[in-house]
Write a protein that holds these residues in place. Structure first.
Motif, PDB file in Angstrom:
ATOM      1  N   SER A 161     -25.182 -26.501  -0.590  1.00 57.21           N
ATOM      2  CA  SER A 161     -25.976 -25.845  -1.627  1.00 57.21           C
ATOM      3  C   SER A 161     -27.420 -25.648  -1.181  1.00 57.21           C
ATOM      4  O   SER A 161     -28.058 -26.584  -0.667  1.00 57.21           O
ATOM      5  N   TRP A 162     -27.954 -24.441  -1.388  1.00 60.88           N
ATOM      6  CA  TRP A 162     -29.341 -24.170  -1.035  1.00 60.88           C
ATOM      7  C   TRP A 162     -30.300 -24.995  -1.893  1.00 60.88           C
ATOM      8  O   TRP A 162     -31.354 -25.431  -1.423  1.00 60.88           O
ATOM      9  N   SER A 163     -29.938 -25.238  -3.146  1.00 59.59           N
ATOM     10  CA  SER A 163     -30.822 -26.009  -4.025  1.00 59.59           C
ATOM     11  C   SER A 163     -31.044 -27.417  -3.494  1.00 59.59           C
ATOM     12  O   SER A 163     -32.103 -28.020  -3.715  1.00 59.59           O
ATOM     13  N   PHE A 164     -30.059 -27.968  -2.781  1.00 59.89           N
ATOM     14  CA  PHE A 164     -30.197 -29.295  -2.176  1.00 59.89           C
ATOM     15  C   PHE A 164     -31.303 -29.280  -1.124  1.00 59.89           C
ATOM     16  O   PHE A 164     -32.191 -30.143  -1.120  1.00 59.89           O
ATOM     17  N   TYR A 165     -31.291 -28.297  -0.250  1.00 61.80           N
ATOM     18  CA  TYR A 165     -32.293 -28.217   0.813  1.00 61.80           C
ATOM     19  C   TYR A 165     -33.645 -27.778   0.258  1.00 61.80           C
ATOM     20  O   TYR A 165     -34.691 -28.223   0.743  1.00 61.80           O
ATOM     21  N   ARG A 166     -33.627 -26.928  -0.749  1.00 62.78           N
ATOM     22  CA  ARG A 166     -34.875 -26.526  -1.391  1.00 62.78           C
ATOM     23  C   ARG A 166     -35.579 -27.733  -1.996  1.00 62.78           C
ATOM     24  O   ARG A 166     -36.800 -27.881  -1.892  1.00 62.78           O
ATOM     25  N   ALA A 167     -34.804 -28.626  -2.627  1.00 63.71           N
ATOM     26  CA  ALA A 167     -35.379 -29.841  -3.211  1.00 63.71           C
ATOM     27  C   ALA A 167     -35.977 -30.728  -2.130  1.00 63.71           C
ATOM     28  O   ALA A 167     -37.064 -31.301  -2.307  1.00 63.71           O
ATOM     29  N   GLY A 168     -35.295 -30.843  -0.992  1.00 63.74           N
ATOM     30  CA  GLY A 168     -35.829 -31.643   0.109  1.00 63.74           C
ATOM     31  C   GLY A 168     -37.119 -31.072   0.661  1.00 63.74           C
ATOM     32  O   GLY A 168     -38.059 -31.810   0.973  1.00 63.74           O
ATOM     33  N   ILE A 169     -37.170 -29.743   0.782  1.00 64.35           N
ATOM     34  CA  ILE A 169     -38.399 -29.089   1.251  1.00 64.35           C
ATOM     35  C   ILE A 169     -39.537 -29.329   0.266  1.00 64.35           C
ATOM     36  O   ILE A 169     -40.686 -29.577   0.667  1.00 64.35           O
ATOM     37  N   ALA A 170     -39.229 -29.272  -1.024  1.00 69.09           N
ATOM     38  CA  ALA A 170     -40.252 -29.534  -2.047  1.00 69.09           C
ATOM     39  C   ALA A 170     -40.798 -30.945  -1.928  1.00 69.09           C
ATOM     40  O   ALA A 170     -42.009 -31.180  -2.072  1.00 69.09           O
ATOM     41  N   GLU A 171     -39.923 -31.921  -1.645  1.00 73.09           N
ATOM     42  CA  GLU A 171     -40.373 -33.294  -1.455  1.00 73.09           C
ATOM     43  C   GLU A 171     -41.249 -33.411  -0.210  1.00 73.09           C
ATOM     44  O   GLU A 171     -42.256 -34.131  -0.207  1.00 73.09           O
ATOM     45  N   PHE A 172     -40.876 -32.705   0.857  1.00 73.16           N
ATOM     46  CA  PHE A 172     -41.671 -32.729   2.087  1.00 73.16           C
ATOM     47  C   PHE A 172     -43.071 -32.183   1.837  1.00 73.16           C
ATOM     48  O   PHE A 172     -44.083 -32.812   2.198  1.00 73.16           O
ATOM     49  N   ILE A 173     -43.161 -31.008   1.222  1.00 72.81           N
ATOM     50  CA  ILE A 173     -44.459 -30.376   0.986  1.00 72.81           C
ATOM     51  C   ILE A 173     -45.309 -31.215   0.036  1.00 72.81           C
ATOM     52  O   ILE A 173     -46.524 -31.406   0.254  1.00 72.81           O
ATOM     53  N   ALA A 174     -44.684 -31.745  -1.014  1.00 72.38           N
ATOM     54  CA  ALA A 174     -45.438 -32.545  -1.982  1.00 72.38           C
ATOM     55  C   ALA A 174     -46.003 -33.805  -1.331  1.00 72.38           C
ATOM     56  O   ALA A 174     -47.172 -34.155  -1.546  1.00 72.38           O
ATOM     57  N   THR A 175     -45.190 -34.487  -0.518  1.00 73.27           N
ATOM     58  CA  THR A 175     -45.680 -35.706   0.131  1.00 73.27           C
ATOM     59  C   THR A 175     -46.724 -35.378   1.196  1.00 73.27           C
ATOM     60  O   THR A 175     -47.677 -36.133   1.400  1.00 73.27           O
ATOM     61  N   PHE A 176     -46.558 -34.258   1.864  1.00 75.87           N
ATOM     62  CA  PHE A 176     -47.566 -33.795   2.825  1.00 75.87           C
ATOM     63  C   PHE A 176     -48.917 -33.593   2.132  1.00 75.87           C
ATOM     64  O   PHE A 176     -49.955 -34.095   2.596  1.00 75.87           O
ATOM     65  N   LEU A 177     -48.919 -32.876   1.026  1.00 78.65           N
ATOM     66  CA  LEU A 177     -50.167 -32.631   0.295  1.00 78.65           C
ATOM     67  C   LEU A 177     -50.743 -33.926  -0.270  1.00 78.65           C
ATOM     68  O   LEU A 177     -51.965 -34.124  -0.288  1.00 78.65           O
TER      69      LEU A 177
ATOM     70  N   MET B 200     -37.267 -36.743   4.083  1.00 75.81           N
ATOM     71  CA  MET B 200     -38.227 -35.651   3.932  1.00 75.81           C
ATOM     72  C   MET B 200     -39.583 -36.168   3.457  1.00 75.81           C
ATOM     73  O   MET B 200     -40.639 -35.677   3.874  1.00 75.81           O
ATOM     74  N   GLN B 201     -39.569 -37.178   2.604  1.00 71.64           N
ATOM     75  CA  GLN B 201     -40.827 -37.771   2.141  1.00 71.64           C
ATOM     76  C   GLN B 201     -41.572 -38.424   3.297  1.00 71.64           C
ATOM     77  O   GLN B 201     -42.798 -38.263   3.425  1.00 71.64           O
ATOM     78  N   CYS B 202     -40.861 -39.146   4.135  1.00 73.66           N
ATOM     79  CA  CYS B 202     -41.506 -39.812   5.269  1.00 73.66           C
ATOM     80  C   CYS B 202     -42.048 -38.799   6.268  1.00 73.66           C
ATOM     81  O   CYS B 202     -43.163 -38.960   6.782  1.00 73.66           O
ATOM     82  N   LEU B 203     -41.289 -37.747   6.530  1.00 74.72           N
ATOM     83  CA  LEU B 203     -41.763 -36.701   7.442  1.00 74.72           C
ATOM     84  C   LEU B 203     -43.001 -36.005   6.875  1.00 74.72           C
ATOM     85  O   LEU B 203     -43.967 -35.734   7.602  1.00 74.72           O
ATOM     86  N   GLY B 204     -42.987 -35.723   5.596  1.00 76.32           N
ATOM     87  CA  GLY B 204     -44.148 -35.098   4.966  1.00 76.32           C
ATOM     88  C   GLY B 204     -45.378 -35.973   5.038  1.00 76.32           C
ATOM     89  O   GLY B 204     -46.496 -35.495   5.280  1.00 76.32           O
ATOM     90  N   ALA B 205     -45.186 -37.288   4.829  1.00 76.17           N
ATOM     91  CA  ALA B 205     -46.309 -38.226   4.890  1.00 76.17           C
ATOM     92  C   ALA B 205     -46.898 -38.288   6.290  1.00 76.17           C
ATOM     93  O   ALA B 205     -48.124 -38.315   6.469  1.00 76.17           O
TER      94      ALA B 205
END
Length: 287
Positions: A48-64, A139-144
């Motif tokens: 599902s694309w929504s699964f990967y979209r959610a992971g990307i959102a977590e990455f970007i949010a933790t990055f910011l 994804m959170q750890c990578l974003g951080a």
């Protein structure tokens, strides 16, 4: 006089209360069903694309999140005195304010976890599958790591000279004190997350989903005010890991286990307390 009294009574009851207030609002029957627990493993999510979209959102949010907060910490550390910077209160506002903004932005996409401890607590409560939980944490750890890395890229010298925003147990405190601060601080945060996003409260009070990011961000702010002097406030293993990897000095790793063990214990306790004591889910009869 009798006619006037009748008019008064009629006027008093002409516009009855449509919305119960106070405790009446809690006793009124609502169309509510306990949501089914998430499956332990759901391989269908991987397609599902929504699964990967959610992971990307977590990455970007933790990055910011790491970018803004670590940059704020660096500004305070570089200032010649406390009056020349935002101080501890400003650091706490940066952390709490960013969580408020980022949860608001990503709640509808990924749930707005931005924290492996939050993800772990929600997983224990069967709010998401193991597949999604592990993906979010990665994804959170990578974003951080990327967020802290950008801060170091902007100012490598001051970053290394001022601790890189890495979490350590402060002088004068024991490892036990640091662990306890992380457990209690994470408990406050994750308990607030459960309460602010509770499906039953959302069914009863329509304003709860809209306001959910506010108490979550405020909980982060308050915990930082209390525990910055002890551990620099972790309560988020991704935040601690990202800063430690980019800073990469020996003392940043000496106590690093505290910032994983403490938050995960605190999250587990909060999940158990909310699900068993507050919601009494194991004791509810299944219909």
């Amino acid at each position: 006089m009798e006619g006037k009294e009748e008019d008064v009574n009629l006027g008093a009851n002409k516009f009855p209360e449509r919305q119960p207030i106070g405790t009446a609002a809690q006793t009124e029957n609502k169309d509510y069903k306990e949501p089914p627990p998430a499956p332990f493993f759901e391989p269908g999510e991987l397609k599902s694309w929504s699964f990967y979209r959610a992971g990307i959102a977590e990455f970007i949010a933790t990055f910011l999140f790491l970018y803004i907060t670590v940059l704020t910490v660096m500004g305070v550390k570089r200032s010649p005195n406390a009056c020349a910077s935002v101080g501890i209160q400003g650091i706490a506002w940066a952390f709490g304010g960013m969580i408020f903004a980022l949860v608001y932005c990503t709640a509808g996409i990924s749930g707005g976890h931005i924290n492996p401890a939050v993800t772990f607590g929600l997983f224990l409560a069967r709010k998401l599958s193991l597949t999604r939980a592990l993906f979010y944490i990665v994804m959170q750890c990578l974003g951080a790591i990327c967020g802290a890395g950008v801060v170091k890229g902007f100012q490598p010298g001051p970053y290394q000279a001022n601790g890189g925003g890495a979490n350590v147990v402060a002088h004068g405190y024991t490892k036990g004190s640091g662990l306890g601060a992380e457990i209690v601080g994470t408990f406050v945060l994750v308990y607030t997350v459960f309460s602010a996003t509770d499906a039953k409260r959302s069914a009863r009070d329509s304003h709860v989903p809209i306001l959910a990011p506010l108490p979550i961000g405020f909980a982060v702010f308050l915990v930082h005010l209390a525990t910055i002097p002890i551990t620099g406030t972790g309560i988020n293993p991704a935040r601690s890991l990202g800063a430690a990897i980019i800073y990469n000095k020996g003392h940043a790793w000496n106590d690093h286990w505290i910032f994983w063990v403490g938050p995960f214990i605190g999250a587990a306790l909060a999940a158990l307390y909310h699900q068993i004591v507050i919601r009494a889910i194991p004791f509810k009869s299944k219909t």
